[in-house]
Design a protein around this motif. Structure first.
Motif: not given
Length: 172
Positions: A60-68
Protein backbone atom coordinates in the motif's frame (compact mmCIF):
# COMPACT_ATOMS: atom_id res chain seq x y z
CA UNK A 1 21.34 42.31 -26.42
CA UNK A 2 23.15 40.88 -23.38
CA UNK A 3 19.95 40.88 -21.40
CA UNK A 4 18.19 38.74 -24.02
CA UNK A 5 21.10 36.26 -24.06
CA UNK A 6 20.84 35.88 -20.30
CA UNK A 7 17.08 35.56 -20.53
CA UNK A 8 17.40 32.81 -23.14
CA UNK A 9 20.03 30.99 -21.06
CA UNK A 10 17.82 31.27 -17.97
CA UNK A 11 14.77 29.96 -19.86
CA UNK A 12 16.74 27.02 -21.26
CA UNK A 13 18.14 26.20 -17.82
CA UNK A 14 14.67 26.29 -16.29
CA UNK A 15 13.30 24.09 -19.07
CA UNK A 16 16.10 21.54 -18.62
CA UNK A 17 15.56 21.50 -14.85
CA UNK A 18 11.82 20.93 -15.30
CA UNK A 19 12.47 18.17 -17.84
CA UNK A 20 14.97 16.57 -15.46
CA UNK A 21 12.45 16.64 -12.59
CA UNK A 22 9.75 15.04 -14.77
CA UNK A 23 12.22 12.44 -15.98
CA UNK A 24 13.20 11.69 -12.39
CA UNK A 25 9.53 11.19 -11.42
CA UNK A 26 8.98 8.97 -14.47
CA UNK A 27 12.03 6.87 -13.55
CA UNK A 28 10.84 6.56 -9.95
CA UNK A 29 7.35 5.53 -11.14
CA UNK A 30 8.84 2.86 -13.44
CA UNK A 31 10.93 1.51 -10.53
CA UNK A 32 7.82 1.48 -8.32
CA UNK A 33 5.88 -0.44 -10.98
CA UNK A 34 8.72 -2.96 -11.39
CA UNK A 35 8.69 -3.55 -7.63
CA UNK A 36 4.93 -4.13 -7.75
CA UNK A 37 5.41 -7.17 -9.98
CA UNK A 38 7.66 -9.00 -7.55
CA UNK A 39 6.25 -12.12 -5.95
CA UNK A 40 3.92 -11.30 -3.03
CA UNK A 41 5.50 -12.18 0.29
CA UNK A 42 3.33 -10.96 3.15
CA UNK A 43 0.28 -8.94 4.11
CA UNK A 44 -0.62 -5.93 6.15
CA UNK A 45 -2.78 -7.77 8.64
CA UNK A 46 -6.02 -6.04 9.61
CA UNK A 47 -9.12 -6.99 11.56
CA UNK A 48 -12.74 -6.70 10.46
CA UNK A 49 -12.93 -3.09 11.65
CA UNK A 50 -9.85 -2.03 9.71
CA UNK A 51 -7.47 -1.86 12.67
CA UNK A 52 -3.91 -2.64 11.60
CA UNK A 53 -2.43 -5.59 13.48
CA UNK A 54 0.89 -5.85 11.61
CA UNK A 55 2.39 -4.05 8.62
CA UNK A 56 4.10 -5.30 5.47
CA UNK A 57 6.32 -2.38 4.45
CA UNK A 58 5.89 -3.26 0.76
CA UNK A 59 2.08 -3.06 0.85
CA UNK A 60 0.00 0.00 0.00
CA UNK A 61 2.82 2.42 -0.81
CA UNK A 62 1.85 5.29 -3.13
CA UNK A 63 3.45 5.59 -6.57
CA UNK A 64 5.62 8.68 -7.15
CA UNK A 65 3.14 10.12 -9.69
CA UNK A 66 0.47 10.23 -6.98
CA UNK A 67 2.53 11.19 -3.91
CA UNK A 68 0.81 14.07 -2.16
CA UNK A 69 -2.42 13.56 -4.11
CA UNK A 70 -3.64 10.13 -2.94
CA UNK A 71 -3.32 8.25 0.35
CA UNK A 72 -4.34 4.74 1.34
CA UNK A 73 -6.49 5.75 4.28
CA UNK A 74 -7.43 2.18 5.13
CA UNK A 75 -5.52 -0.82 3.74
CA UNK A 76 -7.47 -3.93 2.74
CA UNK A 77 -9.60 -5.24 5.59
CA UNK A 78 -10.20 -7.80 6.89
CA UNK A 79 -6.87 -9.27 5.85
CA UNK A 80 -6.60 -12.20 5.92
CA UNK A 81 -10.18 -12.96 4.98
CA UNK A 82 -12.11 -16.19 5.20
CA UNK A 83 -14.74 -14.98 2.78
CA UNK A 84 -15.81 -11.57 4.05
CA UNK A 85 -16.04 -8.72 1.56
CA UNK A 86 -12.79 -6.74 1.57
CA UNK A 87 -12.65 -2.95 1.73
CA UNK A 88 -9.88 -0.52 0.83
CA UNK A 89 -10.28 3.22 1.40
CA UNK A 90 -8.39 5.77 -0.67
CA UNK A 91 -8.26 9.44 0.17
CA UNK A 92 -7.89 11.68 -2.87
CA UNK A 93 -6.43 14.99 -1.72
CA UNK A 94 -5.58 16.59 -5.07
CA UNK A 95 -8.28 18.16 -7.21
CA UNK A 96 -8.33 16.35 -10.56
CA UNK A 97 -5.42 14.12 -9.47
CA UNK A 98 -7.00 10.75 -10.32
CA UNK A 99 -8.98 9.92 -13.44
CA UNK A 100 -10.85 6.70 -12.81
CA UNK A 101 -9.82 3.60 -10.86
CA UNK A 102 -9.15 0.11 -12.10
CA UNK A 103 -8.45 -2.50 -9.43
CA UNK A 104 -6.84 -5.65 -10.79
CA UNK A 105 -5.15 -8.88 -9.82
CA UNK A 106 -3.24 -11.44 -11.84
CA UNK A 107 -5.05 -14.69 -12.61
CA UNK A 108 -3.45 -18.14 -12.66
CA UNK A 109 -2.20 -17.46 -16.24
CA UNK A 110 -0.68 -14.08 -15.27
CA UNK A 111 -3.35 -12.07 -17.08
CA UNK A 112 -4.93 -9.06 -15.42
CA UNK A 113 -8.39 -9.67 -14.01
CA UNK A 114 -10.58 -6.75 -12.95
CA UNK A 115 -11.87 -6.74 -9.38
CA UNK A 116 -13.36 -3.24 -9.19
CA UNK A 117 -13.86 -0.32 -11.57
CA UNK A 118 -14.76 3.33 -11.02
CA UNK A 119 -15.07 5.40 -14.20
CA UNK A 120 -15.51 8.80 -12.54
CA UNK A 121 -13.14 11.26 -14.18
CA UNK A 122 -11.78 12.87 -12.17
CA UNK A 123 -12.44 11.18 -8.85
CA UNK A 124 -13.75 13.74 -6.40
CA UNK A 125 -11.56 14.94 -3.56
CA UNK A 126 -12.34 12.86 -0.49
CA UNK A 127 -12.79 9.19 0.31
CA UNK A 128 -13.31 6.45 -2.26
CA UNK A 129 -14.19 3.00 -0.99
CA UNK A 130 -13.19 -0.07 -2.97
CA UNK A 131 -14.94 -3.36 -2.22
CA UNK A 132 -13.79 -6.77 -3.37
CA UNK A 133 -15.52 -10.12 -3.01
CA UNK A 134 -12.69 -12.60 -2.32
CA UNK A 135 -14.41 -15.22 -4.47
CA UNK A 136 -13.22 -13.10 -7.42
CA UNK A 137 -9.70 -14.43 -6.78
CA UNK A 138 -10.85 -17.96 -7.68
CA UNK A 139 -10.04 -19.14 -11.22
CA UNK A 140 -12.78 -17.84 -13.50
CA UNK A 141 -13.90 -15.36 -10.83
CA UNK A 142 -16.83 -17.41 -9.70
CA UNK A 143 -16.90 -20.44 -7.57
CA UNK A 144 -16.21 -21.09 -3.96
CA UNK A 145 -13.97 -19.43 -1.45
CA UNK A 146 -11.86 -22.60 -1.36
CA UNK A 147 -10.84 -21.93 -4.98
CA UNK A 148 -9.70 -18.44 -4.00
CA UNK A 149 -7.40 -19.48 -1.16
CA UNK A 150 -3.87 -18.14 -1.21
CA UNK A 151 -1.90 -14.91 -1.38
CA UNK A 152 -3.01 -12.42 -4.03
CA UNK A 153 -1.51 -9.12 -5.16
CA UNK A 154 -3.98 -6.32 -5.83
CA UNK A 155 -3.00 -3.45 -8.14
CA UNK A 156 -4.83 -0.12 -8.13
CA UNK A 157 -4.38 1.83 -11.37
CA UNK A 158 -5.83 5.12 -12.53
CA UNK A 159 -7.81 5.22 -15.78
CA UNK A 160 -4.59 5.93 -17.69
CA UNK A 161 -2.96 2.68 -16.49
CA UNK A 162 -0.62 4.41 -14.02
CA UNK A 163 -0.10 2.38 -10.86
CA UNK A 164 -1.29 4.23 -7.78
CA UNK A 165 -0.66 1.53 -5.16
CA UNK A 166 -0.55 -2.21 -4.61
CA UNK A 167 -0.84 -4.65 -1.74
CA UNK A 168 -1.31 -8.28 -0.87
CA UNK A 169 -4.41 -10.07 0.37
CA UNK A 170 -4.55 -13.54 1.88
CA UNK A 171 -7.70 -15.62 1.46
CA UNK A 172 -7.94 -18.48 3.97
Amino acid sequence: MRFSKYLILFALSALLALNSACSSTDDAQRDFEREAFRTPSGITETDGSGNIISTDEDDWRIGPLFAGFVEVQQPAFPNPTTGQILSIELLVTGLGAVNGLDVMTLDDRNFFKRLFFDERTPLPVGFTQITINPVQFAPGGSGTISGARGLHRVFIFDGRENLITYGDIRVE
